[in-house]
Design a protein around this motif. Structure first.
Motif, PDB file in Angstrom:
ATOM      1  N   ALA A 409      75.031   4.582  -5.643  1.00 23.44           N
ATOM      2  CA  ALA A 409      76.262   4.197  -6.341  1.00 23.44           C
ATOM      3  C   ALA A 409      76.613   5.282  -7.340  1.00 23.44           C
ATOM      4  O   ALA A 409      75.764   6.097  -7.731  1.00 23.44           O
ATOM      5  N   TRP A 410      77.883   5.294  -7.750  1.00 23.07           N
ATOM      6  CA  TRP A 410      78.375   6.265  -8.731  1.00 23.07           C
ATOM      7  C   TRP A 410      78.707   5.530 -10.019  1.00 23.07           C
ATOM      8  O   TRP A 410      79.475   4.573 -10.015  1.00 23.07           O
ATOM      9  N   LEU A 411      78.108   5.978 -11.113  1.00 15.42           N
ATOM     10  CA  LEU A 411      78.317   5.344 -12.413  1.00 15.42           C
ATOM     11  C   LEU A 411      79.016   6.323 -13.346  1.00 15.42           C
ATOM     12  O   LEU A 411      78.518   7.420 -13.588  1.00 15.42           O
ATOM     13  N   THR A 412      80.167   5.922 -13.856  1.00 16.19           N
ATOM     14  CA  THR A 412      80.909   6.717 -14.836  1.00 16.19           C
ATOM     15  C   THR A 412      80.986   5.928 -16.125  1.00 16.19           C
ATOM     16  O   THR A 412      81.464   4.784 -16.130  1.00 16.19           O
ATOM     17  N   LEU A 413      80.499   6.511 -17.204  1.00 13.98           N
ATOM     18  CA  LEU A 413      80.516   5.865 -18.510  1.00 13.98           C
ATOM     19  C   LEU A 413      81.583   6.498 -19.395  1.00 13.98           C
ATOM     20  O   LEU A 413      81.905   7.683 -19.242  1.00 13.98           O
ATOM     21  N   PRO A 414      82.128   5.761 -20.347  1.00 14.79           N
ATOM     22  CA  PRO A 414      83.067   6.365 -21.299  1.00 14.79           C
ATOM     23  C   PRO A 414      82.424   7.525 -22.038  1.00 14.79           C
ATOM     24  O   PRO A 414      81.190   7.599 -22.167  1.00 14.79           O
ATOM     25  N   ARG A 434      82.474   7.627   3.476  1.00 15.77           N
ATOM     26  CA  ARG A 434      81.818   7.855   2.193  1.00 15.77           C
ATOM     27  C   ARG A 434      82.831   7.605   1.102  1.00 15.77           C
ATOM     28  O   ARG A 434      83.964   8.076   1.169  1.00 15.77           O
ATOM     29  N   GLY A 435      82.429   6.884   0.071  1.00  7.91           N
ATOM     30  CA  GLY A 435      83.393   6.494  -0.950  1.00  7.91           C
ATOM     31  C   GLY A 435      83.689   7.565  -1.982  1.00  7.91           C
ATOM     32  O   GLY A 435      84.827   7.713  -2.405  1.00  7.91           O
ATOM     33  N   ASN A 436      82.681   8.311  -2.409  1.00 12.54           N
ATOM     34  CA  ASN A 436      82.915   9.203  -3.540  1.00 12.54           C
ATOM     35  C   ASN A 436      81.952  10.379  -3.487  1.00 12.54           C
ATOM     36  O   ASN A 436      81.081  10.463  -2.626  1.00 12.54           O
ATOM     37  N   ALA A 437      82.140  11.297  -4.411  1.00 13.83           N
ATOM     38  CA  ALA A 437      81.262  12.448  -4.608  1.00 13.83           C
ATOM     39  C   ALA A 437      81.353  12.830  -6.076  1.00 13.83           C
ATOM     40  O   ALA A 437      82.322  12.487  -6.767  1.00 13.83           O
ATOM     41  N   GLU A 458      78.025   2.568  -2.913  1.00 14.52           N
ATOM     42  CA  GLU A 458      78.138   3.013  -1.520  1.00 14.52           C
ATOM     43  C   GLU A 458      77.392   1.980  -0.663  1.00 14.52           C
ATOM     44  O   GLU A 458      76.329   2.225  -0.116  1.00 14.52           O
ATOM     45  N   PHE A 459      77.982   0.788  -0.570  1.00 13.88           N
ATOM     46  CA  PHE A 459      77.395  -0.358   0.104  1.00 13.88           C
ATOM     47  C   PHE A 459      77.097  -0.045   1.572  1.00 13.88           C
ATOM     48  O   PHE A 459      77.622   0.914   2.140  1.00 13.88           O
ATOM     49  N   ARG A 460      76.285  -0.880   2.203  1.00 18.97           N
ATOM     50  CA  ARG A 460      75.944  -0.640   3.603  1.00 18.97           C
ATOM     51  C   ARG A 460      77.210  -0.612   4.452  1.00 18.97           C
ATOM     52  O   ARG A 460      78.177  -1.326   4.191  1.00 18.97           O
TER      53      ARG A 460
END
Length: 659
Positions: A409-414, A434-437, A458-460
């Protein structure tokens, strides 16, 4: 902007401004985009975005950065730019003031001299003959003619175009895709003869059409064009579903070897060399990664393979050319802290290389690097009003789903960080993509700039992370795929990242579907949902939903959807339980539902029927329908309106005052 100034701004990642950056900084057209070196490296062409007038282009001398040429059309925006040779370019156009339903997938194509003084229209616009008043030839290619994704040889007047041909059943079902050779000087064109029903094409390292993928009855065949011009089938396989040994042609290593992506060993797809004479694939991969399937593009210079740009968590490069390898090392030293993607000219006569630099906090910034003098000079960035200090940090994380499967998974914090934050779960569309990079993302950073943690699992079923993760998503819409999203939320709560009382789920297309199903299945996890362009009823995928001009032919619905999503008859009971339209009465949390009226991938009927069901159930729902828009917001006006609604909706339900 100078490089020194750019680096100084990157260093200033402490101290946020009091006010959040305006939405237009995130969603307006990039100021500098589509940078392309001329074949010799003596010139560089750039697209110029402008929210007050039409997008244009400019040609600069790489030595002096002086303006050599450029132009702007009165009624259209310059879009994709390509060099045909060192003296001429081609570009497509769009109308950024018009919504998708008004553009009708007809970009048009123009050629122009390097100095911008001679312009010719090459491809007509749908339903009209558009003129610019400058040296336009009378013979135009039909409107359904598009630039190929790859560059040609760039050493003649020849370019290659692709032409989708419709089945006749509707305006949006592609039967085949023909390859067109066009001489831009004479405007004479011809179709490349081939076997089978063409689906996609690949040029070789010399810029010549050499690979064809055909499609019939759910089976695809890979054909190679031999030196005598005859096509030879080199592989055949299922076009959809689980491909343990499936092949995807990626590029050419040389005249005798093809680069193919396959899962010859283990869970992850890697890049291998295939002998074109024998069809034999090497035992060991050329490029492989422990955590990712290979994804990348070949970099050709002097008509040979110079390197490979590839994607792992972020983008990177492998160089076979020692000089380019040394240049990459020096560029990374001078622009530390950024990912630097280096591109050489096709037929270099100078020492200038194009550099595109970015990070999670820095949108793409273009520079030129001289491999002889080591001089690095900045050109400009995509979003110069974005301040890295105000952007959040993005990281790839992994968590365990309830059945033990590891999910990325992709985690973006403030930018200011924090614990127990309000959080938005962003569900990607597709879903079999693929959802993101790692990199600057307008939507995620917009939300982070408003104080939200953003988690994108990035779920199954997602691609790019191995066969096991992908294959586990077969026929799991609303089931285990949905559980993965819920389990990402539980992980974020357990880690102290998210406030369990202030979590919203959000997504478009399949992500919109998953948003609705999240509110159905897990109302205790989510306080609200934002669903846009959403699939609301799975059976509608079969009879009205998944055909769009660009990429989803009739064959996909006949063979792909039953394999990936389910069988209309055998899985009927499952479809009732996992279709939001059939479960609308169970949605009790606040919802923002939006759709484009001219959406042809997920037609507007998905929205209108869901709206009626929600209104009948007296749900707490807000609705937004955008005239002319399709499967994606095409105009700045729509983007700003939609994201303003999102900001207000989130602030109302999980914002700071809700704590």
């Amino acid at each position: 902007m100078k490089i020194a100034y750019l680096l100084a701004s990157l260093a200033a990642v402490a101290g946020l401004a009091h006010a959040a950056p305006p939405a237009k900084n995130f969603f307006e057209s990039p100021q500098y985009k589509n940078a392309k070196l001329s074949p010799s490296g003596r010139y560089i062409a750039l697209g110029l975005g402008d929210h007050e007038q039409r997008d244009a282009y400019v040609v600069l001398d790489t030595e002096t950065l002086g303006i050599v040429g450029g132009g702007r059309l009165p009624d259209y925006d310059v879009d994709d730019i390509r060099w045909v040779n060192d003296t001429r370019l081609v570009y497509t156009v769009v109308d950024r003031n018009a919504a998708w339903g008004d553009t009708r997938f007809a970009p048009g194509l123009y050629s122009v001299s390097r100095d911008g003084k001679e312009r010719r229209q090459l491809v007509e616009h749908r339903g009209m003959q558009f003129t610019t008043g400058t040296l336009i030839k009378s013979r135009l290619e039909p409107w359904n003619t598009f630039l190929l994704d790859e560059d040609g040889a760039q050493d003649s007047e020849i370019i290659y175009l692709q032409r989708p041909v419709w089945s006749g059943k509707s305006d949006y079902e592609i039967e085949r895709t023909e390859l067109i050779q066009l001489n831009i000087a004479t405007q004479q064109s011809s179709s490349i003869t081939h076997p089978g029903v063409a689906r996609s094409w690949l040029l070789d390292h010399k810029g010549q059409p050499s690979v064809l993928v055909s499609l019939k009855d759910g089976q695809e065949t890979i054909h190679y064009r031999q030196a005598n011009g005859e096509w030879r089938a080199i592989a055949s396989q299922s076009a959809y579903g689980i491909l343990d040994e499936g092949l995807a042609p990626i590029g050419f290593y040389d005249d005798k070897r093809l680069l193919v992506k396959t899962r010859k060993k283990g869970d992850k797809a890697a890049l291998y060399l295939m002998n074109l004479a024998t069809g034999k694939i090497d035992g060991e991969p050329l490029v492989s990664m422990a955590d990712f399937d290979f994804e990348g593009e070949m970099v050709y210079s002097k008509k040979r393979l110079a390197g490979i740009h590839y994607l792992s968590d972020a983008r990177s490069s492998i160089w076979f050319d020692p000089a380019l390898q040394a240049a990459q090392k020096e560029i990374d030293r001078q622009i530390a802290g950024l990912t630097n993607i280096v591109t050489p000219p096709a037929q270099p006569e100078t020492n200038w290389l194009l550099v595109a630099s970015y990070s999670d906090r820095q949108p793409t910034f273009y520079s030129l690097y001289n491999s002889k003098t080591h001089e690095l000079k900045g050109i400009g960035g995509a979003h110069p009003d974005i301040k890295p200090a105000e952007m959040g940090q993005q990281d790839m994380v992994k968590y365990r789903a309830r059945d033990g499967m590891e999910i990325p998974a992709w985690l973006t914090l403030p930018a200011k960080g924090g614990k127990k934050l309000p959080m938005v779960v962003m569900v990607h569309g597709g879903p079999y993509v693929r959802g993101n990079a790692w990199g600057w993302d307008a939507e995620g950073q917009f939300l982070a700039s408003r104080g939200y943690a953003v988690l994108a699992p990035e779920f199954r079923g997602s691609t790019g992370f191995g066969l096991k993760l992908f294959s586990a998503g077969m026929k799991q819409w609303g089931l285990k795929m949905q559980d993965d999203i819920a389990d990402s939320v539980k992980w974020a709560v357990e880690k102290g990242i998210a406030d369990p009382e202030r979590i919203c789920i959000m997504g478009a297309s399949y992500g919109g579907y998953a948003t609705l199903m999240g509110l159905v299945n897990d109302p205790n996890l989510y306080r609200c949902g934002v669903s846009y362009m959403a699939v609301t009823d799975i059976p509608m995928l079969y009879d009205s939903g998944m055909a769009v001009l660009s990429d989803l032919p009739d064959d996909y619905r006949a063979y792909g959807v039953p394999m990936l999503v389910g069988d209309l008859e055998q899985d009927a009971a499952q479809f009732v339980a996992t279709s939001p339209l059939k479960q609308a009465e169970r949605i009790k949390r606040p919802l923002l539902l939006a759709h484009g009226i001219d959406d042809h991938r997920v037609p507007f009927t998905h929205f209108s029927k869901m709206r009626s069901a929600l209104e009948k159930a007296k749900a707490d729902a807000e609705f937004a329908a955008y005239a002319g828009e399709g499967h994606g917001w095409s105009t700045l006006k729509t983007r700003l309106d939609f994201w303003s609604k999102v900001e207000n909706f989130l602030d109302k339900h999980i914002g700071q005052e809700q704590k």
